[in-house]
Design a protein around this motif. Structure first.
Motif, PDB file in Angstrom:
ATOM      1  N   LEU A  37       0.835  -1.194   0.000  1.00 41.04           N
ATOM      2  CA  LEU A  37       0.000   0.000   0.000  1.00 41.04           C
ATOM      3  C   LEU A  37       0.877   1.254   0.000  1.00 41.04           C
ATOM      4  CD1 LEU A  37      -2.624  -0.998   2.715  1.00 41.04           C
ATOM      5  CD2 LEU A  37      -2.941  -1.010   0.241  1.00 41.04           C
ATOM      6  N   THR A  38       0.390   2.285  -0.632  1.00 40.19           N
ATOM      7  CA  THR A  38       1.098   3.565  -0.591  1.00 40.19           C
ATOM      8  C   THR A  38       0.863   4.203   0.776  1.00 40.19           C
ATOM      9  OG1 THR A  38      -0.780   4.861  -1.394  1.00 40.19           O
ATOM     10  CG2 THR A  38       0.703   3.906  -3.074  1.00 40.19           C
ATOM     11  N   ASP A  39       1.676   5.192   1.111  1.00 39.53           N
ATOM     12  CA  ASP A  39       1.503   5.916   2.368  1.00 39.53           C
ATOM     13  C   ASP A  39       0.113   6.549   2.436  1.00 39.53           C
ATOM     14  OD1 ASP A  39       4.034   5.236   3.270  1.00 39.53           O
ATOM     15  OD2 ASP A  39       4.945   7.109   2.583  1.00 39.53           O
ATOM     16  N   HIS A  40      -0.326   7.081   1.316  1.00 39.83           N
ATOM     17  CA  HIS A  40      -1.648   7.723   1.268  1.00 39.83           C
ATOM     18  C   HIS A  40      -2.756   6.697   1.551  1.00 39.83           C
ATOM     19  CE1 HIS A  40      -4.720  10.602   0.179  1.00 39.83           C
ATOM     20  NE2 HIS A  40      -5.213   9.733  -0.690  1.00 39.83           N
ATOM     21  N   GLN A  41      -2.653   5.518   0.966  1.00 38.47           N
ATOM     22  CA  GLN A  41      -3.654   4.480   1.200  1.00 38.47           C
ATOM     23  C   GLN A  41      -3.663   4.052   2.668  1.00 38.47           C
ATOM     24  OE1 GLN A  41      -2.121   1.839  -1.829  1.00 38.47           O
ATOM     25  NE2 GLN A  41      -3.945   2.129  -3.096  1.00 38.47           N
ATOM     26  N   ARG A  42      -2.468   3.907   3.255  1.00 37.04           N
ATOM     27  CA  ARG A  42      -2.376   3.550   4.678  1.00 37.04           C
ATOM     28  C   ARG A  42      -3.007   4.630   5.551  1.00 37.04           C
ATOM     29  NH1 ARG A  42       2.265   0.021   6.449  1.00 37.04           N
ATOM     30  NH2 ARG A  42       2.915  -1.075   4.589  1.00 37.04           N
ATOM     31  N   GLU A  43      -2.746   5.887   5.233  1.00 37.15           N
ATOM     32  CA  GLU A  43      -3.324   6.994   5.994  1.00 37.15           C
ATOM     33  C   GLU A  43      -4.848   6.983   5.909  1.00 37.15           C
ATOM     34  OE1 GLU A  43      -1.505  10.497   4.407  1.00 37.15           O
ATOM     35  OE2 GLU A  43       0.475   9.971   5.191  1.00 37.15           O
ATOM     36  N   GLN A  44      -5.373   6.712   4.724  1.00 34.57           N
ATOM     37  CA  GLN A  44      -6.829   6.670   4.559  1.00 34.57           C
ATOM     38  C   GLN A  44      -7.445   5.540   5.371  1.00 34.57           C
ATOM     39  OE1 GLN A  44      -7.131   6.546   0.245  1.00 34.57           O
ATOM     40  NE2 GLN A  44      -7.790   8.682   0.224  1.00 34.57           N
ATOM     41  N   ASP A  51      -6.607  -0.377  12.460  1.00 35.22           N
ATOM     42  CA  ASP A  51      -5.387  -0.325  13.265  1.00 35.22           C
ATOM     43  C   ASP A  51      -4.156  -0.891  12.560  1.00 35.22           C
ATOM     44  OD1 ASP A  51      -6.917   0.750  15.301  1.00 35.22           O
ATOM     45  OD2 ASP A  51      -7.237  -1.189  16.270  1.00 35.22           O
ATOM     46  N   TRP A  52      -4.337  -1.962  11.807  1.00 34.35           N
ATOM     47  CA  TRP A  52      -3.197  -2.628  11.185  1.00 34.35           C
ATOM     48  C   TRP A  52      -2.614  -1.856  10.003  1.00 34.35           C
ATOM     49  CZ3 TRP A  52      -4.485  -3.321   6.227  1.00 34.35           C
ATOM     50  CH2 TRP A  52      -5.812  -3.588   5.906  1.00 34.35           C
ATOM     51  N   ALA A  53      -3.323  -0.841   9.543  1.00 35.10           N
ATOM     52  CA  ALA A  53      -2.871  -0.091   8.353  1.00 35.10           C
ATOM     53  C   ALA A  53      -1.525   0.590   8.572  1.00 35.10           C
ATOM     54  CB  ALA A  53      -3.917   0.942   7.944  1.00 35.10           C
ATOM     55  N   THR A  54      -1.256   1.045   9.771  1.00 39.97           N
ATOM     56  CA  THR A  54      -0.011   1.755  10.038  1.00 39.97           C
ATOM     57  C   THR A  54       1.019   0.874  10.743  1.00 39.97           C
ATOM     58  OG1 THR A  54      -0.936   2.646  12.080  1.00 39.97           O
ATOM     59  CG2 THR A  54      -1.085   4.024  10.104  1.00 39.97           C
ATOM     60  N   ALA A  55       0.629  -0.343  11.119  1.00 41.05           N
ATOM     61  CA  ALA A  55       1.568  -1.273  11.771  1.00 41.05           C
ATOM     62  C   ALA A  55       2.520  -1.858  10.753  1.00 41.05           C
ATOM     63  CB  ALA A  55       0.797  -2.383  12.472  1.00 41.05           C
ATOM     64  N   ALA A  56       3.718  -2.151  11.209  1.00 40.34           N
ATOM     65  CA  ALA A  56       4.740  -2.711  10.310  1.00 40.34           C
ATOM     66  C   ALA A  56       4.524  -4.179  10.063  1.00 40.34           C
ATOM     67  CB  ALA A  56       6.117  -2.494  10.893  1.00 40.34           C
TER      68      ALA A  56
END
Length: 56
Positions: A37-44, A51-56
């Motif tokens: 995912l792109t950073d923008h997609q993760r932010e959205q 919660d898992w969108a920003t986890a490594a």
């Protein structure tokens, strides 16, 4: 007992180019491929409370 079309629309998207898309399947696939995912997609996704969108 008859099921209405509204019940079916609540669980799937009938308008996809490859047929119905089940939300649970989409979430599972997206989560397992989150490194793509792109950073923008993760932010959205994070803004939606995923919660898992920003986890490594």
């Amino acid at each position: 007992m008859q099921h209405s079309n509204a019940d079916e629309r609540n669980s799937t998207d009938q308008g996809g180019p490859h047929g119905p898309v089940r939300l649970g399947t989409w979430i599972s696939n997206t989560r397992s491929r989150r490194e793509k995912l792109t950073d923008h997609q993760r932010e959205q996704l994070a803004a939606l409370g995923i919660d898992w969108a920003t986890a490594a």
